[in-house]
Design an enzyme around this catalytic site. Sequence first.
Site, PDB file in Angstrom:
ATOM      1  N   GLU A   1      34.141  11.260  -3.384  1.00  0.00           N
ATOM      2  CA  GLU A   1      33.554  11.939  -2.220  1.00  0.00           C
ATOM      3  C   GLU A   1      32.494  11.106  -1.483  1.00  0.00           C
ATOM      4  OE1 GLU A   1      32.195  15.704  -3.674  1.00  0.00           O
ATOM      5  OE2 GLU A   1      34.185  16.369  -4.260  1.00  0.00           O
TER       6      GLU A   1
ATOM      7  N   GLU B   1      40.062  17.470  -7.932  1.00  0.00           N
ATOM      8  CA  GLU B   1      39.149  18.582  -8.250  1.00  0.00           C
ATOM      9  C   GLU B   1      39.583  19.854  -7.518  1.00  0.00           C
ATOM     10  OE1 GLU B   1      34.951  17.997  -7.593  1.00  0.00           O
ATOM     11  OE2 GLU B   1      35.034  15.957  -8.362  1.00  0.00           O
TER      12      GLU B   1
HETATM   13  O1  LIG Z   1      30.576  21.327  -6.287  1.00  0.00           O
HETATM   14  C1  LIG Z   1      31.524  21.224  -7.297  1.00  0.00           C
HETATM   15  C2  LIG Z   1      31.934  19.767  -7.446  1.00  0.00           C
HETATM   16  N1  LIG Z   1      32.380  19.234  -6.170  1.00  0.00           N
HETATM   17  N2  LIG Z   1      32.788  17.881  -6.182  1.00  0.00           N
HETATM   18  C3  LIG Z   1      31.880  16.946  -6.859  1.00  0.00           C
HETATM   19  C4  LIG Z   1      31.382  17.480  -8.189  1.00  0.00           C
HETATM   20  O2  LIG Z   1      30.445  16.574  -8.751  1.00  0.00           O
HETATM   21  C5  LIG Z   1      30.801  18.872  -7.997  1.00  0.00           C
HETATM   22  O3  LIG Z   1      30.276  19.377  -9.217  1.00  0.00           O
END
Ligand SMILES: OC[C@H]1NNC[C@@H](O)[C@@H]1O
Length: 438
Positions: free
Chosen positions: A166, A349
Amino acid sequence: MIKRSDFPKNFVFGTATAAYQIEGAANEDGKGPSIWDIFSHTPGKIMTGENGDVACDHYHRFKEDVQLMKEIGLDAYRFSISWPRVMPDGKNINQKGVDFYNRLVDELLEHDITPFITLYHWDLPYALYEKGGWLNSDIAMYFRAYATFMFNELGDRVKHWITLNEPWCSSFLGYFTGEHAPGHKNLQEAIVAAHNLLRSHGHAVQSFREEVKDGTIGLTNVVMKVEPGDSRPESFLAASLVDKFVNAWFHDPVVFGKYPEEAVKVYQERGLQVMENDMDIISTPIDFFGVNYYTRTLVVFDTTNPLGFSYVQGDLPKTEMGWEIYPQGLFDMLVTLKERYRLPLYITENGMAGPDKIENGKVKDTYRIEYLEKHFEKALEAINAGVNLKGYFIWSLMDNFEWAYGYSKRFGIIYVDYNTQKRILKDSAYWLKDFLIS
Ligand SMILES: OC[C@H]1NNC[C@@H](O)[C@@H]1O
């Protein structure tokens, strides 16, 4: 009722975590501080005043956690490497830190669980932050050296790699809104950081092709289904523009070697500097995109906002994060990504934070079972619509440190009692165990 056997034979089901959110041992065995160690110890940054010093103590309990993954029947496990654990100053090796990841990988393989490694999940070595971090173009060389070292160290056993998790969050939450480490609030810095993150990604992919001939590598983005929050044509335009900034900005350059036109104009006036051959490096071909999907984003035309739009809340049922539960958005985005980029995809995810409570030694997270069922259904629908979807990683294996929310948001299919570090499989874990043999 959807069954595992409805999915392609070689489709992998797994769970995902990240180093800073679960490992703990923040100052142990030579690990150096990350920007999140410093940020979480800065008063006022974490809603609950908590930090990742101990987290889920995974650094010491990884064998127990791998055993639980095996008990559930997971095919794969996505985790990240703490850069400052293996290179405390961002450059020199800490062998004890490297040894931990060798032990973790070997434990996973001994239990027939395929490791998927994320090289960077937000925990930049603080020593590199002090040299400018993602704002210093040299960071790409540090990242390339780190990636190359890890490819050589683990590439004989680990064949699936993700460079960054991300980059939109690392750059815009870390440098524009300030909600994440390092907590800056400067749009120009966010733009520069985003570009250096993508340059670093490209350099790592170049090195990967030389070091791990039989592996696959990709980039994971958070993917938001951006929709107009009302029926005005201007709101449709606003949604289309926001989609360019949050989604296309981190996908287009990696595949096409150029940023989305509509957004470049805005960013060039705000500090974006693209040097000679940057875009060639950024667009070094990858094998897949990782898709982190949670919800949709609603925007409306808003002249009172200098950016011309504002975010609005939708009226669908929401998770503990206040995110609408919107499985259709997963289907829509998987198809959109397939049609635009023609690359294999992994859902790296998807999951939800729930009001998880222990009652008589159990966690009745029926809501999470329903959430996962609905999203599994949409993933299967996308496969049947022609999307080359290769796997699905639930966020998360266990409750963990949810960044600025501390431990107040529980995403795991395993409940963690942070006072005792006891792990308790939630009903969703038992549901998943049955699903995986269905
Ligand atoms: O907010 C939930 C998840 N979102 N994507 C990155 C992860 O590190 C977060 O915990």
